[in-house]
Scaffold this active site. Structure first.
Site, PDB file in Angstrom:
ATOM      1  N   GLU A 147      69.283   1.147  -6.173  1.00  0.00           N
ATOM      2  CA  GLU A 147      68.333   0.096  -5.477  1.00  0.00           C
ATOM      3  C   GLU A 147      69.069  -1.396  -5.882  1.00  0.00           C
ATOM      4  O   GLU A 147      68.595  -2.206  -6.457  1.00  0.00           O
ATOM      5  CB  GLU A 147      67.026   0.244  -6.545  1.00  0.00           C
ATOM      6  CG  GLU A 147      66.337   1.502  -6.248  1.00  0.00           C
ATOM      7  CD  GLU A 147      65.021   1.908  -6.969  1.00  0.00           C
ATOM      8  OE1 GLU A 147      64.760   0.778  -7.810  1.00  0.00           O
ATOM      9  OE2 GLU A 147      64.596   2.703  -7.044  1.00  0.00           O
ATOM     10  N   GLU A 182      64.312  11.627  -3.788  1.00  0.00           N
ATOM     11  CA  GLU A 182      63.091  11.598  -4.369  1.00  0.00           C
ATOM     12  C   GLU A 182      61.762  11.678  -3.755  1.00  0.00           C
ATOM     13  O   GLU A 182      60.933  10.943  -3.716  1.00  0.00           O
ATOM     14  CB  GLU A 182      62.998  10.104  -4.926  1.00  0.00           C
ATOM     15  CG  GLU A 182      64.357   9.918  -5.837  1.00  0.00           C
ATOM     16  CD  GLU A 182      64.294   8.235  -6.688  1.00  0.00           C
ATOM     17  OE1 GLU A 182      63.479   7.849  -6.774  1.00  0.00           O
ATOM     18  OE2 GLU A 182      65.326   7.981  -7.285  1.00  0.00           O
TER      19      GLU A 182
END
Ligand code: G3I
Length: 386
Positions: free
Chosen positions: A166, A271
């Site tokens: 991220e 995910e």
């Protein structure tokens, strides 16, 4: 001469029978049994991509017998959900805590799982002392040691690392993390190089949410191209896949698969989960710092998921897996972010204590209709021969 002719004839006969036996498409008994036995997710997709899940402390300690049985039956890849995050694995400046990550790796080895280390460098879940690390040289040395120590410890055991997690904003620019602020953009190149040196055989990934969205995807591609131009080893991109019943769109996901694969990268869905709860803010992704007040309206299914929503969830998973199968030559792994609904982080984000249903197994570890859709699609790739 006569002898030579006999030899040629003999060779021709042997050759023809080898050719014939190769062309014989009748399945052997072994093949028949194998194909019929593809009744679990990992078996149904085994020739195409890995099917993963994430493990938390309770899974690693095998505290829940049903989960302990389900995980090796359905999955062949595992990701450390929390235990390798900075605050847990490197809680004090001069000490590491490998107690849980060692257990994770031991379990993975025992069950012959593909193991993913999550995550070496993330702006979130840092240990508190990191806030004070404002000196460039000191932070760089600390970061290098962090990566070398962790990757080195699991060299040859952990198969792939989410090297950086991220690092991008929604508009595709680089996130103002402590790493960017103190070390500058070069930190990205450095961390990939340190990880590659610490274990040259491990796969190295960039992992993020919403990188299937056009602006963020564009930024991600630019960032990866820059790294590649500098000769940095980067093996894959992890599209997290924290989605809802409505989005991300199949088109955006498909475009992403194609565009990331065109960079020569493996594409992983790292995910995956699908929220079914109200999202009036239209939040996308998984910014963990987002938090809102709860209310009964915001938690509409505390006693169970209505059939109509169950069907929508199954249909959504169906569309996603049809797409994944369409591009199975580019996809390496699809990992679900959690084992069963009761365990998902989505029960607490972006509102605490809701009852969400984002995964394929319910709170009793029973397969949901969505599970059977996904299984069916996997089984159909390689149709059983009757
Ligand atoms: O273990 C403590 C427990 O001792 C304490 O009593 C309790 C009180 O709140 O907290 C427990 O820790 C929580 C931990 O999950 C384990 O359950 C943390 O508060 C909580 O913040 C943490 O949330 C995790 C979150 O990342 C932040 O690290 C979620 O489990 C995890 O699923 C989630 O995973 C992230 C990926 O790493 C990156 N991508 C997005 C994804 C979803 O947010």
């Amino acid at each position: 001469m006569h002898l030579l002719r006999i030899k040629i004839l003999l060779l021709l006969t042997i050759g023809t029978s080898i050719l014939f036996s190769c062309q014989n498409t009748e399945p052997t008994q072994k093949e028949l049994t194998t194909k019929k036995e593809k009744t679990t997710l990992k078996d149904a997709y085994e020739e195409h991509f890995l099917i993963g899940t994430t493990l938390s402390k309770q899974h690693i300690n095998q505290e829940i017998p049903k989960a302990a049985a389900l995980i090796p039956r359905e999955f062949n890849a595992i990701t450390a959900e929390n235990m390798m995050k900075w605050m847990n694995i490197h809680p004090a400046k001069d000490s590491f805590d490998f107690s849980m990550s060692d257990k994770f790796v031991a379990l993975g080895q025992q069950q012959e799982m593909f193991m993913v280390g999550h995550t070496l460098v993330w702006h979130s879940q840092l240990a508190d002392y990191m806030n004070e690390m404002t000196d460039k040289e000191a932070l760089e040395a600390h970061l290098k040691n962090h990566i070398e120590t962790i990757v080195g410890r699991y060299k040859g055991k952990i198969d792939g690392w989410d090297v950086v997690n991220e690092a991008l904003n929604e508009d595709g620019t680089l996130r103002e993390s402590i790493f960017l602020k103190v070390l500058g953009e070069e930190y990205l190149e450095k961390i990939f190089r340190w990880a590659a040196a610490a274990d040259p055989s491990a796969e190295l990934y960039y992992n993020d949410y919403n990188i299937e969205q056009p602006a963020k995807r564009k930024g991600c591609i630019e960032m990866i191209k820059k790294l590649q131009a500098k000769g940095v080893k980067i093996d894959g991109v992890g599209i997290q896949g924290h989605w809802s019943l409505l989005g991300a769109s199949i088109k955006d996901i498909e475009d992403s698969i194609l565009e990331f694969a065109a960079l020569g990268l493996k594409v992983d869905f790292t995910e995956l989960d699908i929220t079914v709860l109200p999202n009036p803010w239209d939040l996308k992704g998984a910014e963990v710092s987002q938090n809102f007040e709860g209310s009964p309206f915001m938690n509409p299914y505390p006693e169970g998921l209505p059939d109509s929503v169950q069907v929508k969830l199954a249909n959504r998973y169906q569309s996603l897996f049809e797409l994944f199968v369409k591009h199975k030559d580019k996809i390496n792994r699809v990992t679900f972010w959690g084992v069963h609904d009761g365990h998902s982080w989505l029960n607490n984000w972006p509102i605490k204590d809701r009852t969400n249903y984002p995964l394929l197994f319910d709170r009793e570890f029973n397969p949901k209709p969505a599970y059977f859709e996904v299984l069916k699609i996997g089984q159909a790739i390689d149709p059983p021969v009757n």
